[in-house]
Design an enzyme around this catalytic site. Structure first.
Site, short mmCIF file in Angstrom:
data_model
loop_
_atom_site.label_atom_id
_atom_site.label_comp_id
_atom_site.label_asym_id
_atom_site.label_seq_id
_atom_site.Cartn_x
_atom_site.Cartn_y
_atom_site.Cartn_z
N HIS A 166 0.84 -1.20 0.00
CA HIS A 166 0.00 0.00 0.00
C HIS A 166 0.88 1.25 0.00
CE1 HIS A 166 -3.41 -2.41 2.09
NE2 HIS A 166 -3.82 -2.11 0.87
N CYS A 253 -3.08 0.97 9.33
CA CYS A 253 -4.21 0.14 8.86
C CYS A 253 -5.17 -0.27 9.98
CB CYS A 253 -3.77 -1.14 8.16
SG CYS A 253 -2.08 -1.42 7.94
N1 GLY Z 1 -2.93 -8.55 5.44
C1 GLY Z 1 -3.25 -7.23 5.10
C2 GLY Z 1 -3.66 -7.15 3.68
O1 GLY Z 1 -3.08 -7.86 2.91
O2 GLY Z 1 -4.55 -6.48 3.28
#
Ligand code: GLY
Length: 258
Positions: A166, A253
């Site tokens: 990300h 996150c």
């Molecule tokens: N494990 C976090 C993701 O891959 O979205």
């Protein structure tokens, strides 16, 4: 400066051990330890002047504690995303009720198929947003996001990703022009105008710190980053995220902050 009043988190579920990972060599998360680390995360956030909504665990979705991905909360609107990871797509339906506690229906927007987008790819810098084009966030998702943000008086800049999961895996904004950058983000032209704090390769994971009302929460075990953040003048809190790191998760996150 107080910017955030609310935080939403979701408790890790037992199936967190089966979360998506790009680093299986780190082993599977220990569920009990993940819960204790999540407790400490909530406790740190509670010291930052926010109210905290704690959603129950949802065993259908191993990655569902990473609430940042199925929604984006801005000062003008909320956006329910369409996660690019198939196993995470249903998380978007489970976050809506929590979002409705804080936003009017007309201020809640939705990313629709064939667009995909995950909130971990979206970084807020005031009224300007950066969105990573990644394996999870596609061109159509970015087009829809740009349209939504512009309709609500904000802007959006696309940043192509080469290596990381990300956008916020490697770049995070700490307000006051300060930006933590690691790896591929050190040289990205989009970020040259900010005061960039370069993170050494061996501490790259700690590029994912979060600013919450002038406190910066830093992952445990990254002394160079901790000192760099303290040298900027911020109060810091340290939280161990080792179990979430095993499944590509970090401090950002694990919550929605708005
Ligand atoms: N494990 C976090 C993701 O891959 O979205």
């Amino acid at each position: 400066m107080k910017k955030f009043n609310h935080v939403i988190v979701r408790r890790p579920c037992k199936s967190v051990c089966d979360g998506i990972t790009s680093a299986p060599e780190l082993g599977k998360p220990d569920y009990e330890k993940a819960l204790r680390q999540h407790d400490a995360y909530i406790s740190a956030l509670s010291r930052c002047g926010v109210d905290i909504t704690i959603l129950p665990p949802d065993d259908r979705y191993p990655d569902s504690c990473f609430v940042e991905d199925p929604a984006i909360c801005t000062k003008n609107c909320a956006i329910i995303t369409n996660p690019g990871a198939e196993s995470r797509r249903g998380e978007k339906y489970e976050i809506v009720d929590a979002i409705k506690q804080f936003y009017k229906d007309e201020d809640i927007e939705y990313i629709k198929e064939p667009g995909t987008l995950e909130g971990g790819d979206v970084m807020m810098v005031g009224d300007d947003f950066y969105v990573g084009r990644s394996a999870r966030t596609n061109e159509e998702g970015i087009r829809q996001l740009t349209d939504i943000l512009e309709r609500h008086g904000m802007t959006c800049t696309e940043v192509p990703l080469e290596k990381v999961l990300h956008l916020k895996t490697g770049v995070n904004y700490l307000e006051h022009d300060h930006m933590l950058v690691s790896g591929e983000f050190v040289t990205k032209p989009e970020f040259q105008k900010y005061d960039r704090i370069e993170i050494p390769e061996e501490e790259a994971y700690a590029a994912n710190c979060i600013w919450v009302n002038e406190t910066v929460i830093v992952p445990e075990g990254y002394p160079t980053v901790l000192k760099a953040v303290q040298d900027l003048g911020y109060k810091t809190l340290v939280v161990d995220t080792s179990e979430f790191r095993k499944i590509d998760g970090g401090l950002s996150c694990l919550s929605l902050r708005f």
